[in-house]
Motif scaffolding. Structure first.
Motif, PDB file in Angstrom:
ATOM      1  N   SER A  86      15.975 -48.914 -35.063  1.00  0.00           N
ATOM      2  CA  SER A  86      16.885 -49.149 -36.192  1.00  0.00           C
ATOM      3  C   SER A  86      17.603 -50.488 -36.115  1.00  0.00           C
ATOM      4  O   SER A  86      18.099 -50.982 -37.127  1.00  0.00           O
ATOM      5  N   SER A  88      21.843 -45.560 -38.749  1.00  0.00           N
ATOM      6  CA  SER A  88      22.268 -44.848 -39.948  1.00  0.00           C
ATOM      7  C   SER A  88      22.939 -43.540 -39.544  1.00  0.00           C
ATOM      8  O   SER A  88      22.334 -42.702 -38.865  1.00  0.00           O
ATOM      9  N   GLY A 110      24.920 -40.409 -41.394  1.00  0.00           N
ATOM     10  CA  GLY A 110      25.333 -39.783 -42.640  1.00  0.00           C
ATOM     11  C   GLY A 110      25.013 -40.629 -43.860  1.00  0.00           C
ATOM     12  O   GLY A 110      25.780 -40.652 -44.825  1.00  0.00           O
ATOM     13  N   GLY A 111      23.908 -41.350 -43.823  1.00  0.00           N
ATOM     14  CA  GLY A 111      23.517 -42.208 -44.937  1.00  0.00           C
ATOM     15  C   GLY A 111      24.218 -43.554 -44.943  1.00  0.00           C
ATOM     16  O   GLY A 111      23.975 -44.368 -45.836  1.00  0.00           O
ATOM     17  N   GLU A 112      25.063 -43.831 -43.961  1.00  0.00           N
ATOM     18  CA  GLU A 112      25.796 -45.090 -43.890  1.00  0.00           C
ATOM     19  C   GLU A 112      25.311 -45.898 -42.682  1.00  0.00           C
ATOM     20  O   GLU A 112      25.159 -45.368 -41.578  1.00  0.00           O
ATOM     21  N   ILE A 113      25.055 -47.195 -42.903  1.00  0.00           N
ATOM     22  CA  ILE A 113      24.597 -48.083 -41.842  1.00  0.00           C
ATOM     23  C   ILE A 113      25.820 -48.655 -41.126  1.00  0.00           C
ATOM     24  O   ILE A 113      26.654 -49.335 -41.732  1.00  0.00           O
ATOM     25  N   LYS A 114      25.923 -48.379 -39.838  1.00  0.00           N
ATOM     26  CA  LYS A 114      27.057 -48.905 -39.085  1.00  0.00           C
ATOM     27  C   LYS A 114      26.704 -48.965 -37.600  1.00  0.00           C
ATOM     28  O   LYS A 114      25.680 -48.428 -37.157  1.00  0.00           O
TER      29      LYS A 114
END
Length: 321
Positions: free
Chosen positions: A232, A178, A180-184
């Motif tokens: 994660s 994760s 900045g709040g984005e899963i990538k």
């Protein structure tokens, strides 16, 4: 019924052994003596047992090393009488194989034969002591290709750590995380550690390896720092294997969820059992395995021993910085 006899006057009179005036127990006294002698012959004392080496060796084959030493320390007389039997190779040879494995025992004996100049053969009790002092690990088919170090908690558990090194030595891998709040997917330096743990001294119960976040200390004189395992990405979650590489079967405490965990325990190890933890560590600022070995000080794993949590610290031996 009283036995009677006829006297000279033709009258019946009680016999000497059957009337009230006689002593009836005189008849049974010889039988009682023979019965008492028989029981005395059949009575076996503990001293009679410890004088028979064959019986002691059989008893010793069911004991662990700690119990054997306590058994010999009961008293001085026991120690003197039990010493030859309890040091027998027929007792200690199976213990060497159970703990270190036949391959490691054979390699150790071959090395001893090459170094020794005399013809005296080492006893298996001394062999066990020497290999234990040297923290010899059992043969493991699932360890990494680069050994980093070993450590132990005396009379409790031993641990060895190795790393799976790529051919080019690089550590960058794509990791789902994760940001900045984005899963990538992001490129991280990742080191795959294989931590081999063995129960070496707890025979009355099992050592539990609780579910935990494995960490590697990378502290310097100026600041403290730790590298933690990656949680994660499901592809890099911790796995538990046997020494031969097979998956460790779920312990009996997995009930409803079908996972290999409950009450926070990964696995339980009985005496001389081993388990391999495969852990992916986020090796910050370590683009290569060599750099990781330079920065890493030790790996730490928590064990549950008789309800008490104790750390198993495994020093990592790396190249000079």
């Amino acid at each position: 019924v009283e036995s009677q006899s006829i006297d000279d006057n033709g009258k019946r009179s009680p016999s000497a052994w059957g009337n009230s005036g006689g002593d009836s127990k005189n008849v049974f006294e010889p039988h009682l003596k023979r019965l008492k002698a028989y029981h005395e012959e059949q009575t076996v004392t503990i001293n009679d047992i410890i004088k028979r080496d064959r019986i002691i060796v059989k008893i010793g084959s069911f004991l662990d090393p700690g119990s054997i030493l306590r058994f010999m320390c009961v008293s001085k007389s026991w120690q003197v009488q039990l010493d030859p039997a309890m040091k027998s190779d027929s007792i200690w040879s199976p213990l060497c194989v159970q703990r270190f494995g036949a391959y490691s025992v054979r390699e150790w004996l071959n090395d001893q034969d090459e170094e020794s100049t005399g013809s005296t053969q080492i006893s298996h009790m001394n062999l066990y002591r020497q290999m234990s002092d040297s923290n010899v690990k059992p043969k493991c088919h699932f360890e990494g290709n680069l050994h980093l170090g070993g450590g132990k908690i005396d009379n409790v558990a031993c641990g060895w750590v190795s790393v799976v090194e790529r051919s080019n030595g690089e550590t960058l891998r794509s990791v789902l995380t994760s940001v900045g709040g984005e899963i990538k997917y992001v490129s991280f330096p990742v080191v795959e550690l294989r931590i081999l743990i063995q129960n070496i001294g707890i025979a009355d119960t099992a050592i539990e390896i609780p579910d935990q976040i494995i960490s590697v200390d990378a502290s310097t004189r100026r600041r403290g720092e730790e590298m933690f395992e990656i949680t994660s990405d499901n592809r890099m979650l911790k796995k538990v294997y046997r020494a031969d590489g097979s998956i460790f079967s779920p312990i009996a405490n997995s009930v409803s969820n079908g996972m290999n965990q409950m009450h926070g325990n990964l696995v339980k190890l009985r005496l001389f059992e081993t388990a391999v933890l495969s852990v992916s560590i986020h090796a910050r600022a370590c683009p290569t395995t060599t750099k990781f070995r330079q920065r890493a000080n030790f790996a730490k794993t928590l064990l549950n021993v008789r309800g008490t949590t104790v750390p198993l610290v495994i020093p990592i031996i790396g190249p000079k910085r």
